[in-house]
Write a protein that holds these residues in place. Structure first.
Motif, mmCIF file in Angstrom:
data_model
loop_
_atom_site.group_PDB
_atom_site.id
_atom_site.type_symbol
_atom_site.label_atom_id
_atom_site.label_comp_id
_atom_site.label_asym_id
_atom_site.label_seq_id
_atom_site.Cartn_x
_atom_site.Cartn_y
_atom_site.Cartn_z
ATOM 1 N N PRO A 94 12.380 -3.524 4.680
ATOM 2 C CA PRO A 94 13.666 -3.927 5.271
ATOM 3 C C PRO A 94 14.384 -2.787 6.014
ATOM 4 C CG PRO A 94 13.483 -4.791 3.044
ATOM 5 C CD PRO A 94 12.328 -3.851 3.258
ATOM 6 N N ARG B 291 6.951 -9.117 6.696
ATOM 7 C CA ARG B 291 7.423 -8.324 5.554
ATOM 8 C C ARG B 291 6.270 -7.775 4.725
ATOM 9 N NH1 ARG B 291 11.959 -12.130 2.991
ATOM 10 N NH2 ARG B 291 10.605 -11.641 1.256
ATOM 11 N N GLY C 3 3.625 -6.963 -0.222
ATOM 12 C CA GLY C 3 4.764 -7.634 0.392
ATOM 13 C C GLY C 3 5.521 -8.377 -0.679
ATOM 14 N N SER D 259 3.539 -15.208 1.032
ATOM 15 C CA SER D 259 3.315 -13.766 1.079
ATOM 16 C C SER D 259 2.181 -13.322 0.174
ATOM 17 C CB SER D 259 4.605 -13.042 0.684
ATOM 18 O OG SER D 259 4.948 -13.419 -0.615
#
Length: 138
Positions: free
Chosen positions: A62, A91, A119, A125
């Motif tokens: 992030p 991500r 992730g 994910s």
């Protein structure tokens, strides 16, 4: 009786040669086992370094790709490995690290490459996955 002692004299010292030959074979087997063990240990260290680097990088995704890869590089270096590749897709971070181990028997050094992805845990994910390949084995 005389014939037996004369025939046996030709074999004198053969036992020493057999003992030396078997000792050399056992020594070579031991050194080979140590070399294989060293490469296997390096592979496990590389896997652990890649996993830790990926997890550290995933925690910083992030904050941006540069920060995430710098965090992964730092953890890999602290683990004794070198970060070779750091890619972020969404991500999820994908890292490859390399570890060099010196091997006896004139082989010199073997480079082990480990890869891991990390992730967020969720429906789409990847939590983490690790694979290893030996670049000297190809």
């Amino acid at each position: 009786m005389r014939k037996w002692s004369q025939a046996g004299e030709r074999d004198r010292g053969a036992g020493t040669l057999w003992v030396l030959a078997f000792t050399a074979i056992i020594w070579l087997g031991g050194v080979t086992a140590m070399a294989i063990g060293g490469v296997r240990a390096a592979r496990h260290r590389g896997d652990a370094a890649a996993d830790l680097a990926a997890l550290a990088g995933a925690a910083r995704v992030p904050d941006g790709a540069g920060v995430a890869c710098a965090s992964a590089r730092s953890i890999a270096a602290e683990s004794g490995a070198r970060l070779m590749r750091c890619a972020i897709e969404g991500r999820v971070i994908d890292v490859s690290v390399t570890l060099t181990v010196r091997v006896p028997l004139g082989i010199d050094a073997v480079r082990v490459v480990s890869r891991a992805r990390a992730g967020p845990v969720g429906q789409e994910s990847v939590a983490w996955r690790s694979t290893t390949r030996c670049t000297e084995c190809q």
